[in-house]
Design a protein around this motif. Structure first.
Motif, mmCIF file in Angstrom:
data_model
loop_
_atom_site.group_PDB
_atom_site.id
_atom_site.type_symbol
_atom_site.label_atom_id
_atom_site.label_comp_id
_atom_site.label_asym_id
_atom_site.label_seq_id
_atom_site.Cartn_x
_atom_site.Cartn_y
_atom_site.Cartn_z
ATOM 1 N N TYR A 164 0.837 -1.205 0.000
ATOM 2 C CA TYR A 164 0.000 0.000 0.000
ATOM 3 C C TYR A 164 0.874 1.257 0.000
ATOM 4 N N ASN A 165 1.968 1.232 0.742
ATOM 5 C CA ASN A 165 2.876 2.384 0.749
ATOM 6 C C ASN A 165 3.494 2.613 -0.619
ATOM 7 N N VAL A 166 3.808 1.533 -1.336
ATOM 8 C CA VAL A 166 4.349 1.669 -2.690
ATOM 9 C C VAL A 166 3.301 2.279 -3.617
ATOM 10 N N ILE A 167 2.050 1.818 -3.525
ATOM 11 C CA ILE A 167 0.973 2.375 -4.356
ATOM 12 C C ILE A 167 0.799 3.866 -4.082
ATOM 13 N N ILE A 168 0.810 4.247 -2.823
ATOM 14 C CA ILE A 168 0.649 5.657 -2.472
ATOM 15 C C ILE A 168 1.849 6.465 -2.948
ATOM 16 N N ALA A 169 3.048 5.887 -2.856
ATOM 17 C CA ALA A 169 4.246 6.581 -3.341
ATOM 18 C C ALA A 169 4.164 6.818 -4.847
ATOM 19 N N TYR A 170 3.712 5.802 -5.618
ATOM 20 C CA TYR A 170 3.508 5.995 -7.065
ATOM 21 C C TYR A 170 2.522 7.129 -7.326
ATOM 22 N N ALA A 171 1.403 7.107 -6.626
ATOM 23 C CA ALA A 171 0.379 8.132 -6.833
ATOM 24 C C ALA A 171 0.934 9.526 -6.542
ATOM 25 N N LEU A 172 1.669 9.678 -5.450
ATOM 26 C CA LEU A 172 2.246 10.981 -5.117
ATOM 27 C C LEU A 172 3.311 11.399 -6.130
ATOM 28 N N TYR A 173 4.140 10.442 -6.567
ATOM 29 C CA TYR A 173 5.178 10.758 -7.546
ATOM 30 C C TYR A 173 4.565 11.294 -8.832
ATOM 31 N N TYR A 174 3.562 10.589 -9.372
ATOM 32 C CA TYR A 174 2.946 11.013 -10.631
ATOM 33 C C TYR A 174 2.090 12.270 -10.450
ATOM 34 N N LEU A 175 1.539 12.460 -9.264
ATOM 35 C CA LEU A 175 0.801 13.700 -8.999
ATOM 36 C C LEU A 175 1.729 14.902 -9.147
ATOM 37 N N PHE A 176 2.892 14.849 -8.488
ATOM 38 C CA PHE A 176 3.815 15.981 -8.553
ATOM 39 C C PHE A 176 4.486 16.087 -9.922
ATOM 40 N N ALA A 177 4.712 14.943 -10.595
ATOM 41 C CA ALA A 177 5.284 14.991 -11.941
ATOM 42 C C ALA A 177 4.314 15.622 -12.930
ATOM 43 N N SER A 178 3.026 15.528 -12.664
ATOM 44 C CA SER A 178 2.026 16.075 -13.588
ATOM 45 C C SER A 178 1.844 17.580 -13.445
ATOM 46 N N PHE A 179 2.509 18.206 -12.481
ATOM 47 C CA PHE A 179 2.400 19.653 -12.321
ATOM 48 C C PHE A 179 3.226 20.420 -13.357
ATOM 49 N N GLN A 180 4.026 19.730 -14.168
ATOM 50 C CA GLN A 180 4.847 20.405 -15.173
ATOM 51 C C GLN A 180 3.978 20.868 -16.335
ATOM 52 N N LYS A 181 4.443 21.926 -17.013
ATOM 53 C CA LYS A 181 3.674 22.474 -18.137
ATOM 54 C C LYS A 181 3.535 21.438 -19.243
ATOM 55 N N VAL A 182 4.641 20.765 -19.594
ATOM 56 C CA VAL A 182 4.613 19.672 -20.571
ATOM 57 C C VAL A 182 4.803 18.381 -19.792
ATOM 58 N N LEU A 183 3.834 17.490 -19.895
ATOM 59 C CA LEU A 183 3.932 16.238 -19.148
ATOM 60 C C LEU A 183 5.162 15.455 -19.589
ATOM 61 N N PRO A 184 5.940 14.932 -18.655
ATOM 62 C CA PRO A 184 7.169 14.236 -19.024
ATOM 63 C C PRO A 184 6.939 12.963 -19.836
ATOM 64 N N TRP A 185 5.746 12.376 -19.762
ATOM 65 C CA TRP A 185 5.452 11.151 -20.515
ATOM 66 C C TRP A 185 4.650 11.419 -21.781
ATOM 67 N N SER A 186 4.563 12.694 -22.189
ATOM 68 C CA SER A 186 3.806 13.017 -23.401
ATOM 69 C C SER A 186 4.608 12.767 -24.674
ATOM 70 N N ASP A 187 5.930 12.653 -24.561
ATOM 71 C CA ASP A 187 6.773 12.399 -25.731
ATOM 72 C C ASP A 187 8.053 11.711 -25.270
ATOM 73 N N CYS A 188 8.867 11.276 -26.236
ATOM 74 C CA CYS A 188 10.136 10.606 -25.919
ATOM 75 C C CYS A 188 11.215 11.663 -25.696
ATOM 76 N N PHE A 189 11.451 12.021 -24.452
ATOM 77 C CA PHE A 189 12.445 13.042 -24.122
ATOM 78 C C PHE A 189 13.780 12.377 -23.791
ATOM 79 N N SER A 190 14.652 13.078 -23.087
ATOM 80 C CA SER A 190 16.014 12.592 -22.845
ATOM 81 C C SER A 190 16.056 11.304 -22.028
ATOM 82 N N TRP A 191 15.028 11.007 -21.272
ATOM 83 C CA TRP A 191 15.012 9.796 -20.447
ATOM 84 C C TRP A 191 14.726 8.535 -21.264
ATOM 85 N N ALA A 192 14.267 8.698 -22.519
ATOM 86 C CA ALA A 192 13.822 7.558 -23.331
ATOM 87 C C ALA A 192 14.992 6.880 -24.041
#
Length: 197
Positions: free
Chosen positions: A115-143
């Motif tokens: 359950y802690n892992v699930i909540i950690a994922y949810a919090l991680y993606y919540l804060f990652a989604s605050f960016q103007k361009v979503l990091p998973w919307s295209d293949c950026f430098s991490w891909a």
């Protein structure tokens, strides 16, 4: 000797001086609801219902809830209230089942971890989604080289029911067809959202 009930303003005649008691029935009721209702009710149960037949799944679920789930839950709460002991200590009542209490603690530990892992994922993606361009919307430098937004199909003709036609990749794979007079330019790709995950 430390006396919890006297320290917390309780009565000297409290039969549970070491562990204390519920201050009122509402405290107990809210604690039981908090114990019984969790993330699984909100996230997992609707998915499991859908996967196992929708409304038809609710019939055996309700039956087992009435015949097994609620009686076991009531027994667990009753034993705890009666003896004021934890899940390991309570089974001194019946030494043959002491492993049940230990197993309950081990299972609770595993549930707490995932359950802690699930909540950690949810919090991680919540804060990652605050960016103007979503990091998973295209293949950026991490891909890597397998990241792609499309699966490319070119010059592919397929035959279905004696008729030849031009088809895209998703149609060909859904109908289990093969290309004739052409090739599929396809490599095993991962969409950006999948690879970011």
């Amino acid at each position: 000797d430390f006396n919890l009930s006297n320290e917390k303003g309780g009565h000297a005649s409290d039969e549970n001086s070491e562990r204390g008691n519920w201050s009122n029935k509402t405290d107990y009721l809210l604690s039981m609801v908090g114990y019984a209702v969790g993330l699984g009710n909100v996230w997992r149960f609707p998915y499991l219902t859908y996967q196992n037949g929708g409304g038809a799944f609710l019939i055996p679920y309700t039956l087992m809830l009435a015949l097994a789930g609620l009686p076991l839950f009531f027994m667990e709460c009753s034993l705890g209230q009666f003896a004021s002991l934890g899940p390991v200590s309570i089974w001194r009542v019946l030494p043959l089942f002491q492993g049940v209490g230990i197993t309950m603690v081990v299972i609770s530990t595993f549930v707490t971890i995932y359950y802690n892992v699930i909540i950690a994922y949810a919090l991680y993606y919540l804060f990652a989604s605050f960016q103007k361009v979503l990091p998973w919307s295209d293949c950026f430098s991490w891909a890597d080289e397998f990241c792609s937004k499309t699966r490319i199909v070119s010059d592919c003709n397929a035959t279905l029911d004696g008729e030849t036609f031009h088809a895209n990749y998703s149609f060909i794979t859904s109908k289990n067809l093969t290309c004739i007079n052409g090739t599929i330019n396809y490599k095993p790709v991962q969409f950006p959202s999948e690879q970011y995950w």
